[in-house]
Design an enzyme around this catalytic site. Structure first.
Site, PDB file in Angstrom:
ATOM      1  N   CYS A  85       8.359  18.463  -9.492  1.00 39.93           N
ATOM      2  CA  CYS A  85       9.236  19.191 -10.411  1.00 39.93           C
ATOM      3  C   CYS A  85      10.691  19.044  -9.980  1.00 39.93           C
ATOM      4  O   CYS A  85      11.605  19.352 -10.735  1.00 39.93           O
ATOM      5  CB  CYS A  85       8.843  20.670 -10.450  1.00 39.93           C
ATOM      6  SG  CYS A  85       8.794  21.422  -8.824  1.00 39.93           S
ATOM      7  N   GLU A 139       3.466 -17.570  10.963  1.00 39.58           N
ATOM      8  CA  GLU A 139       2.008 -17.715  10.810  1.00 39.58           C
ATOM      9  C   GLU A 139       1.669 -18.109   9.372  1.00 39.58           C
ATOM     10  O   GLU A 139       2.356 -17.699   8.437  1.00 39.58           O
ATOM     11  CB  GLU A 139       1.297 -16.383  11.105  1.00 39.58           C
ATOM     12  CG  GLU A 139       1.549 -15.805  12.486  1.00 39.58           C
ATOM     13  CD  GLU A 139       0.999 -16.689  13.594  1.00 39.58           C
ATOM     14  OE1 GLU A 139       0.004 -17.410  13.343  1.00 39.58           O
ATOM     15  OE2 GLU A 139       1.581 -16.680  14.693  1.00 39.58           O
ATOM     16  N   ASN A 163       7.703 -17.887   7.748  1.00 39.69           N
ATOM     17  CA  ASN A 163       6.761 -17.033   8.474  1.00 39.69           C
ATOM     18  C   ASN A 163       6.209 -17.845   9.637  1.00 39.69           C
ATOM     19  O   ASN A 163       5.780 -18.985   9.431  1.00 39.69           O
ATOM     20  CB  ASN A 163       5.611 -16.619   7.517  1.00 39.69           C
ATOM     21  CG  ASN A 163       4.786 -15.469   8.063  1.00 39.69           C
ATOM     22  OD1 ASN A 163       4.450 -15.440   9.246  1.00 39.69           O
ATOM     23  ND2 ASN A 163       4.452 -14.528   7.204  1.00 39.69           N
ATOM     24  N   THR A 200       5.840 -11.750   5.182  1.00 38.79           N
ATOM     25  CA  THR A 200       4.757 -10.896   4.666  1.00 38.79           C
ATOM     26  C   THR A 200       3.421 -11.599   4.845  1.00 38.79           C
ATOM     27  O   THR A 200       3.331 -12.823   4.670  1.00 38.79           O
ATOM     28  CB  THR A 200       4.960 -10.515   3.184  1.00 38.79           C
ATOM     29  OG1 THR A 200       3.823  -9.730   2.752  1.00 38.79           O
ATOM     30  CG2 THR A 200       5.135 -11.705   2.266  1.00 38.79           C
ATOM     31  N   HIS A 218       7.769  -0.495  -2.286  1.00 41.42           N
ATOM     32  CA  HIS A 218       6.928   0.528  -1.649  1.00 41.42           C
ATOM     33  C   HIS A 218       7.722   1.771  -1.248  1.00 41.42           C
ATOM     34  O   HIS A 218       7.265   2.545  -0.410  1.00 41.42           O
ATOM     35  CB  HIS A 218       6.194  -0.068  -0.431  1.00 41.42           C
ATOM     36  CG  HIS A 218       5.174  -1.100  -0.812  1.00 41.42           C
ATOM     37  ND1 HIS A 218       4.638  -2.000   0.082  1.00 41.42           N
ATOM     38  CD2 HIS A 218       4.579  -1.367  -2.012  1.00 41.42           C
ATOM     39  CE1 HIS A 218       3.767  -2.781  -0.548  1.00 41.42           C
ATOM     40  NE2 HIS A 218       3.718  -2.419  -1.814  1.00 41.42           N
TER      41      HIS A 218
HETATM   42  C1  BJW Z   1       7.328 -12.628  10.854  1.00 48.25           C
HETATM   43  C2  BJW Z   1       7.975 -12.315  12.005  1.00 48.25           C
HETATM   44  C3  BJW Z   1       9.272 -12.752  12.097  1.00 48.25           C
HETATM   45  C4  BJW Z   1       6.046 -11.496  12.201  1.00 48.25           C
HETATM   46  N1  BJW Z   1       9.823 -13.435  11.101  1.00 48.25           N
HETATM   47  N2  BJW Z   1       7.867 -13.300   9.863  1.00 48.25           N
HETATM   48  C5  BJW Z   1      -7.011  -6.040  -5.616  1.00 48.25           C
HETATM   49  C6  BJW Z   1      -6.046  -6.109  -6.593  1.00 48.25           C
HETATM   50  C7  BJW Z   1      -5.037  -5.137  -6.695  1.00 48.25           C
HETATM   51  C8  BJW Z   1      -5.000  -4.089  -5.806  1.00 48.25           C
HETATM   52  C9  BJW Z   1      -5.961  -4.020  -4.825  1.00 48.25           C
HETATM   53  C10 BJW Z   1      -6.955  -4.966  -4.739  1.00 48.25           C
HETATM   54  N3  BJW Z   1      -7.771  -4.619  -3.735  1.00 48.25           N
HETATM   55  C11 BJW Z   1      -7.297  -3.500  -3.189  1.00 48.25           C
HETATM   56  C12 BJW Z   1      -6.204  -3.109  -3.837  1.00 48.25           C
HETATM   57  C13 BJW Z   1      -5.390  -1.936  -3.531  1.00 48.25           C
HETATM   58  C14 BJW Z   1      -4.362  -2.058  -2.423  1.00 48.25           C
HETATM   59  C15 BJW Z   1      -4.403  -3.381  -1.658  1.00 48.25           C
HETATM   60  O1  BJW Z   1      -3.700  -4.317  -1.936  1.00 48.25           O
HETATM   61  N4  BJW Z   1      -5.219  -3.442  -0.616  1.00 48.25           N
HETATM   62  C16 BJW Z   1      -5.361  -4.657   0.190  1.00 48.25           C
HETATM   63  C17 BJW Z   1      -5.059  -4.328   1.637  1.00 48.25           C
HETATM   64  C18 BJW Z   1      -6.731  -5.201  -0.048  1.00 48.25           C
HETATM   65  N5  BJW Z   1      -3.081  -1.888  -3.017  1.00 48.25           N
HETATM   66  C19 BJW Z   1      -2.649  -0.680  -3.342  1.00 48.25           C
HETATM   67  O2  BJW Z   1      -3.312   0.333  -3.166  1.00 48.25           O
HETATM   68  C20 BJW Z   1      -1.271  -0.592  -3.971  1.00 48.25           C
HETATM   69  N6  BJW Z   1      -1.370   0.130  -5.189  1.00 48.25           N
HETATM   70  C21 BJW Z   1      -2.013  -0.353  -6.243  1.00 48.25           C
HETATM   71  O3  BJW Z   1      -2.486  -1.463  -6.250  1.00 48.25           O
HETATM   72  O4  BJW Z   1      -2.110   0.538  -7.304  1.00 48.25           O
HETATM   73  C22 BJW Z   1      -3.026   0.217  -8.356  1.00 48.25           C
HETATM   74  C23 BJW Z   1      -4.446   0.298  -7.812  1.00 48.25           C
HETATM   75  C24 BJW Z   1      -4.845   1.397  -7.102  1.00 48.25           C
HETATM   76  C25 BJW Z   1      -6.134   1.463  -6.589  1.00 48.25           C
HETATM   77  C26 BJW Z   1      -7.010   0.403  -6.754  1.00 48.25           C
HETATM   78  C27 BJW Z   1      -6.587  -0.726  -7.470  1.00 48.25           C
HETATM   79  C28 BJW Z   1      -5.282  -0.782  -8.000  1.00 48.25           C
HETATM   80  C29 BJW Z   1      -0.334   0.157  -3.056  1.00 48.25           C
HETATM   81  C30 BJW Z   1      -0.071  -0.570  -1.798  1.00 48.25           C
HETATM   82  C31 BJW Z   1       0.789   0.293  -0.882  1.00 48.25           C
HETATM   83  C32 BJW Z   1       1.001  -0.339   0.482  1.00 48.25           C
HETATM   84  N7  BJW Z   1       1.587   0.614   1.347  1.00 48.25           N
HETATM   85  C33 BJW Z   1       2.022   0.205   2.686  1.00 48.25           C
HETATM   86  C34 BJW Z   1       2.601   1.435   3.403  1.00 48.25           C
HETATM   87  C35 BJW Z   1       3.969   1.760   2.793  1.00 48.25           C
HETATM   88  C36 BJW Z   1       4.549   3.021   3.349  1.00 48.25           C
HETATM   89  C37 BJW Z   1       4.895   2.931   4.817  1.00 48.25           C
HETATM   90  O5  BJW Z   1       5.467   1.948   5.325  1.00 48.25           O
HETATM   91  O6  BJW Z   1       4.602   3.909   5.469  1.00 48.25           O
HETATM   92  O7  BJW Z   1       3.010  -0.828   2.573  1.00 48.25           O
HETATM   93  S1  BJW Z   1       0.717  -0.559   3.645  1.00 48.25           S
HETATM   94  C38 BJW Z   1       1.755  -1.784   4.383  1.00 48.25           C
HETATM   95  O8  BJW Z   1       1.385  -3.109   3.910  1.00 48.25           O
HETATM   96  C39 BJW Z   1       3.165  -1.516   3.845  1.00 48.25           C
HETATM   97  C40 BJW Z   1       3.679  -2.914   3.641  1.00 48.25           C
HETATM   98  O9  BJW Z   1       4.771  -2.887   2.729  1.00 48.25           O
HETATM   99  C41 BJW Z   1       2.462  -3.644   3.119  1.00 48.25           C
HETATM  100  C42 BJW Z   1       2.541  -5.141   3.304  1.00 48.25           C
HETATM  101  O10 BJW Z   1       2.616  -5.488   4.640  1.00 48.25           O
HETATM  102  P1  BJW Z   1       3.549  -6.721   5.086  1.00 48.25           P
HETATM  103  O11 BJW Z   1       4.950  -6.405   4.804  1.00 48.25           O
HETATM  104  O12 BJW Z   1       3.003  -7.967   4.521  1.00 48.25           O
HETATM  105  O13 BJW Z   1       3.378  -6.666   6.678  1.00 48.25           O
HETATM  106  P2  BJW Z   1       2.223  -7.288   7.606  1.00 48.25           P
HETATM  107  O14 BJW Z   1       2.306  -6.571   8.897  1.00 48.25           O
HETATM  108  O15 BJW Z   1       0.927  -7.324   6.914  1.00 48.25           O
HETATM  109  O16 BJW Z   1       2.662  -8.808   7.796  1.00 48.25           O
HETATM  110  C43 BJW Z   1       3.800  -9.155   8.567  1.00 48.25           C
HETATM  111  C44 BJW Z   1       4.017 -10.660   8.440  1.00 48.25           C
HETATM  112  O17 BJW Z   1       5.231 -10.982   9.112  1.00 48.25           O
HETATM  113  C45 BJW Z   1       2.910 -11.511   9.080  1.00 48.25           C
HETATM  114  O18 BJW Z   1       2.540 -12.537   8.204  1.00 48.25           O
HETATM  115  C46 BJW Z   1       3.600 -12.118  10.322  1.00 48.25           C
HETATM  116  O19 BJW Z   1       3.146 -13.433  10.640  1.00 48.25           O
HETATM  117  C47 BJW Z   1       5.033 -12.149   9.884  1.00 48.25           C
HETATM  118  N8  BJW Z   1       6.014 -12.063  10.960  1.00 48.25           N
HETATM  119  N9  BJW Z   1       7.076 -11.595  12.830  1.00 48.25           N
HETATM  120  C48 BJW Z   1       9.047 -13.674   9.993  1.00 48.25           C
HETATM  121  N10 BJW Z   1       9.979 -12.500  13.240  1.00 48.25           N
HETATM  122 ZN    ZN Z   2      10.050  21.133  -5.279  1.00 47.94          ZN
END
Ligand code: BJW
Ligand code: ZN
Length: 250
Positions: free
Chosen positions: A131, A217, A215, A190, A119
């Protein structure tokens, strides 16, 4: 079904290829907020207002202010024992690929080298005209908001992947390859809700890999995991690794 299945033990010396997928939870104990849990960013802020291309087009200042605030938070954070353990693990396997969804840069700071940042990275910026080459800027706080490209003066943006945007092709290819060829896949901190990252462990399982989840959870991946460590990563990962490596030495 028991929440923690400690029984799976593949002798380490029989494993050549390991892939790891990390998410925000691995950096939680370093002080970086997660997205969806208690205290998570999406509990206070709306992704639609801050992490989509439309949001940036509507209000680049607001989006930059939010990123400037997060960069300030992350700048004060250091890698924790889970990041350091992954950096150490890398040297024990012929084929080791660390795939992270995190943009905080803490894996590299801990010394991980074979790293795929799916990401993007919050410290890398790019020109919206596409560009000019991306550049690194660690200034906190930023010198101007919204920031402009130093070469052409167009709006700059963080080089991260927002909802609705494609992931960088080379990063996606490398992570598919790693998921498809690994014998063990470790998934740490995650929620496994965001695609396509969440599909990588399932790809590995379909190819016969052993799946280990760390994790506190449950997640949608838990039912596919061969071993589940229901602990925070900073304690759970070093303990799991020490147990595995000591079995390998026996
Ligand atoms: C602990 C802990 C400890 C706590 N020890 N553990 C179906 C199929 C394919 C795609 C899609 C679909 N439906 C929708 C989509 C599109 C979308 C998507 O997936 N949406 C879902 C939410 C439904 N995906 C996209 O848009 C992606 N692009 C894409 O698919 O392109 C093609 C396409 C486009 C359009 C339509 C269809 C296809 C892009 C995704 C970009 C995500 N961006 C972000 C922001 C990044 C920039 C930034 O940081 O500013 O990325 S959103 C955010 O979520 C960030 C993270 O990387 C990402 C994942 O989150 P993560 O890391 O899992 O964190 P949390 O908070 O969710 O979980 C934390 C976990 O830690 C928990 O489980 C806790 O229990 C645990 N935890 N403490 C260990 N101490
Ligand atoms: Zn430029």
């Amino acid at each position: 079904m028991p929440d923690t299945r400690e029984s799976v033990r593949i002798p380490m010396d029989q494993v050549r290829s390991v892939a790891v997928l990390t998410g925000a939870g691995i950096s939680a104990e370093s002080g970086v907020p997660t997205f969806r849990g208690p205290g998570g960013l999406w509990r206070t802020y709306r992704a639609e207002d801050l992490a989509t291309p439309d949001a940036f087009r509507r209000d680049p200042r607001l989006v930059w202010e939010w990123y400037d605030w997060r960069r300030g938070l992350i700048a004060a954070c250091r890698p924790n024992p889970a990041h350091h353990t992954l950096a150490e693990m890398e040297s024990h396997f012929a084929d080791f690929c660390l795939i992270t969804q995190n943009v905080d840069g803490l894996h590299r700071l801990a010394g991980s080298r074979n790293l795929v940042e799916l990401h993007g990275n919050i410290w890398r910026l790019r020109c919206t005209r596409n560009c000019c080459p991306p550049w690194e800027d660690r200034t906190v706080p930023l010198s101007e908001i919204p920031l402009r490209c130093p070469l052409c003066g167009a709006l700059a943006r963080p080089d991260v992947v927002w909802f609705g945007e494609s992931l960088p092709g080379p990063a996606l290819d490398a992570s598919f390859t790693a998921a498809q060829r690994c014998q063990v896949m470790l998934v740490i901190g995650t929620s496994a809700l965001v695609q396509p990252a969440a599909s990588l462990p399932l790809m590995a399982v379909q190819r016969g890999a052993t799946l280990v989840e760390i994790n506190p959870e449950p997640t949608p991946l838990s039912e596919y995991a061969d071993q589940i460590i229901r602990q925070p990563a900073a304690a759970g990962l070093p303990a799991w690794w020490n147990a595995w490596i000591s079995v390998g030495k026996r």
